[in-house]
Design a protein around this motif. Sequence first.
Motif, PDB file in Angstrom:
ATOM      1  N   THR A 176     -13.740   0.624   0.872  1.00 50.16           N
ATOM      2  CA  THR A 176     -13.955   0.620  -0.143  1.00 50.16           C
ATOM      3  C   THR A 176     -12.600  -0.225  -1.214  1.00 50.16           C
ATOM      4  OG1 THR A 176     -14.637   2.733   0.120  1.00 50.16           O
ATOM      5  CG2 THR A 176     -13.469   2.043  -2.043  1.00 50.16           C
ATOM      6  N   ASN A 177     -11.529  -0.534  -0.423  1.00 52.25           N
ATOM      7  CA  ASN A 177     -10.790  -1.313  -1.080  1.00 52.25           C
ATOM      8  C   ASN A 177     -10.336  -2.590  -1.229  1.00 52.25           C
ATOM      9  OD1 ASN A 177      -8.812   1.030  -1.756  1.00 52.25           O
ATOM     10  ND2 ASN A 177      -7.763   1.521   0.435  1.00 52.25           N
ATOM     11  N   ALA A 178     -11.116  -2.742   0.052  1.00 51.10           N
ATOM     12  CA  ALA A 178     -11.449  -4.340   0.103  1.00 51.10           C
ATOM     13  C   ALA A 178     -12.754  -4.952  -0.578  1.00 51.10           C
ATOM     14  CB  ALA A 178     -12.176  -4.620   1.884  1.00 51.10           C
TER      15      ALA A 178
ATOM     16  N   ASN B 133     -12.156   7.891  -5.428  1.00 52.54           N
ATOM     17  CA  ASN B 133     -11.030   8.802  -6.261  1.00 52.54           C
ATOM     18  C   ASN B 133      -9.926   7.619  -7.046  1.00 52.54           C
ATOM     19  OD1 ASN B 133      -9.010  11.436  -7.184  1.00 52.54           O
ATOM     20  ND2 ASN B 133     -10.859  11.748  -8.051  1.00 52.54           N
ATOM     21  N   THR B 134      -9.944   7.233  -7.400  1.00 57.75           N
ATOM     22  CA  THR B 134      -8.608   5.820  -7.150  1.00 57.75           C
ATOM     23  C   THR B 134      -8.163   6.592  -8.960  1.00 57.75           C
ATOM     24  OG1 THR B 134     -10.173   4.739  -8.938  1.00 57.75           O
ATOM     25  CG2 THR B 134      -9.428   4.471  -6.761  1.00 57.75           C
ATOM     26  N   LEU B 135      -6.817   6.078  -9.002  1.00 58.17           N
ATOM     27  CA  LEU B 135      -6.187   6.424 -10.503  1.00 58.17           C
ATOM     28  C   LEU B 135      -5.689   4.656 -10.548  1.00 58.17           C
ATOM     29  CD1 LEU B 135      -4.532   8.021 -12.230  1.00 58.17           C
ATOM     30  CD2 LEU B 135      -2.178   8.113 -11.145  1.00 58.17           C
ATOM     31  N   ALA B 136      -6.121   4.404 -11.590  1.00 63.12           N
ATOM     32  CA  ALA B 136      -5.640   2.864 -12.800  1.00 63.12           C
ATOM     33  C   ALA B 136      -4.298   3.542 -13.055  1.00 63.12           C
ATOM     34  CB  ALA B 136      -6.465   2.319 -13.797  1.00 63.12           C
ATOM     35  N   ILE B 137      -3.639   2.220 -13.104  1.00 57.89           N
ATOM     36  CA  ILE B 137      -2.345   2.291 -13.938  1.00 57.89           C
ATOM     37  C   ILE B 137      -1.991   1.247 -14.674  1.00 57.89           C
ATOM     38  CG2 ILE B 137      -0.936   3.898 -11.994  1.00 57.89           C
ATOM     39  CD1 ILE B 137       0.178   0.990 -10.550  1.00 57.89           C
TER      40      ILE B 137
ATOM     41  N   VAL C 236      -5.254  -2.280 -11.157  1.00 58.39           N
ATOM     42  CA  VAL C 236      -4.780  -2.479 -10.901  1.00 58.39           C
ATOM     43  C   VAL C 236      -4.709  -0.375 -10.654  1.00 58.39           C
ATOM     44  CG1 VAL C 236      -1.856  -1.979 -10.600  1.00 58.39           C
ATOM     45  CG2 VAL C 236      -2.647  -3.564 -11.751  1.00 58.39           C
ATOM     46  N   ALA C 237      -5.046   0.062  -8.989  1.00 59.76           N
ATOM     47  CA  ALA C 237      -5.405   1.202  -9.163  1.00 59.76           C
ATOM     48  C   ALA C 237      -4.792   2.030  -7.871  1.00 59.76           C
ATOM     49  CB  ALA C 237      -6.934   0.959  -8.681  1.00 59.76           C
TER      50      ALA C 237
ATOM     51  N   GLY D 151     -11.171  -8.172  -7.822  1.00 58.72           N
ATOM     52  CA  GLY D 151     -10.183  -8.819  -9.031  1.00 58.72           C
ATOM     53  C   GLY D 151      -9.112  -7.349  -8.992  1.00 58.72           C
ATOM     54  N   ILE D 152      -9.417  -6.550  -8.116  1.00 58.24           N
ATOM     55  CA  ILE D 152      -8.443  -5.231  -8.198  1.00 58.24           C
ATOM     56  C   ILE D 152      -7.486  -5.168  -7.632  1.00 58.24           C
ATOM     57  CG2 ILE D 152      -8.328  -2.769  -8.691  1.00 58.24           C
ATOM     58  CD1 ILE D 152     -10.519  -4.428 -11.102  1.00 58.24           C
ATOM     59  N   GLU D 153      -6.070  -5.161  -8.001  1.00 57.28           N
ATOM     60  CA  GLU D 153      -5.124  -4.861  -7.158  1.00 57.28           C
ATOM     61  C   GLU D 153      -5.514  -3.609  -6.419  1.00 57.28           C
ATOM     62  OE1 GLU D 153       0.007  -4.758  -6.962  1.00 57.28           O
ATOM     63  OE2 GLU D 153      -1.353  -5.275  -8.288  1.00 57.28           O
ATOM     64  N   VAL D 154      -4.902  -3.176  -5.310  1.00 59.03           N
ATOM     65  CA  VAL D 154      -5.143  -1.623  -4.530  1.00 59.03           C
ATOM     66  C   VAL D 154      -3.600  -1.639  -4.372  1.00 59.03           C
ATOM     67  CG1 VAL D 154      -5.892  -0.498  -2.484  1.00 59.03           C
ATOM     68  CG2 VAL D 154      -6.985  -2.076  -3.773  1.00 59.03           C
ATOM     69  N   VAL D 155      -3.423  -0.787  -4.941  1.00 61.95           N
ATOM     70  CA  VAL D 155      -1.774   0.146  -4.726  1.00 61.95           C
ATOM     71  C   VAL D 155      -2.504   1.419  -3.398  1.00 61.95           C
ATOM     72  CG1 VAL D 155       0.145   1.400  -4.966  1.00 61.95           C
ATOM     73  CG2 VAL D 155      -0.127  -0.624  -6.628  1.00 61.95           C
ATOM     74  N   ALA D 156      -2.143   0.804  -2.262  1.00 63.89           N
ATOM     75  CA  ALA D 156      -2.844   1.611  -1.086  1.00 63.89           C
ATOM     76  C   ALA D 156      -1.159   2.943  -1.014  1.00 63.89           C
ATOM     77  CB  ALA D 156      -3.521   1.235  -0.230  1.00 63.89           C
TER      78      ALA D 156
END
Length: 397
Positions: free
Chosen positions: A359-361, A341-345, A349-350, A367-372
């Motif tokens: 999942t974040n790994a 249930n991610t939010l793409a910004i 980038v999510a 290639g997705i930057e994760v804002v945790a």
Amino acid sequence: MSSPHGVSTEVGRLRTVMLHRPGPELRRLTPRNNDRLLFDGIPWVARAQDEHDAFAEALRGRGVEVLYLTDLLVETLAAESAREHAIEAALTSLHLGETLRGYLRQALAELAPDALKDVLTAGLRNDEVRGGTGLVTSLLAHDDFLIDPLPNLLFTRDSSVWIGDRVAVTSLAMPARARETQLTELIYAEHPRFAGTPQLHGWRHEHVEGGDVLLLSPGVLAVGVGERTTAAGVERLARQVFGAELAHTVLAVPIAQERATMHLDTVCTMVDVDKIVMYPNVADQLRALTVTLRGDDLDVSAAEPFLVAAAKAMEIDTLHQIDTGLDPVTAEREQWDDGNNTLAIAPRVAVAYERNVETNARLEESGIEVVAISGSELGSGRGGPRCMSCPIARDEA
């Protein structure tokens, strides 16, 4: 888009979002009422507020304008017509009776906008009323709610979703959440910021919940169908978006009705124009019916695999799947903890909960930057960053 507000995809750079900071409504939850009010646990409210503040600050740090639902509501309630509308909507419950309803109508009308906002969102108990004494108040327990609190306001995605330059006010299926969409509709109808904004759907119509609506690409919507969003609701929404030329394809996606998969965005969310993070334990079974307009009638195709139907409608070769978790067991655990249930910004980038490390790994490997962000208490209502946010303005991706 000519309007300052509008959303055409899930992944365009996010410019403006509406959130709801957890408030006194969460302090109304008890082990006796949390199931009825659709919460799986009793959150530590102060910690939930700290986590939510960090979430909002992470968005601001990426240049996102953060609007708060309750701030908008207070500003809306400055207008007498809006106050009257909100009060009447709050007093429609048949369990009040005319004596109590008449007293509350007058008492609420005398409140300042901020105090009225508190009653509308945090509710009102029998022992908090000084007048209106009669049969109803005598037979109710002292801690019974005359106006229910709205703890699920936290999940602003559910009560409205922007499609192009229009806002679809949804119709929530669960009685405990019905007033959320009424307040949301009031804001869009009466707040000066949204003056002249055309609306779609509405809380009086067939059930559609915002967590079931994904804007896969400009002109392509996927809508989950199940206990929360009905087939009739999807049909009405499809006719409206086709009629307004906001979409050319709607994918109706049946989803299993389990507590952890109540909405489509608990199964999958977009993280790039051609990448989707998805719960693998249901991915092979997820199907879609493609709905298009033929003349004045809806044309409905036979069901086919969701990823195949989505790629065709989006006119791309492949919609790449990024699995939640690392194996079926971790996938189930992290799906329960809103790992997908991610939010793409922005494209690639999510925002995601930090606890879903597997999942974040996978996201980062793709290639997705994760804002945790932390979500130990925010997640007690079973909702992640996407559930907690209603994008109001995005760039086109």
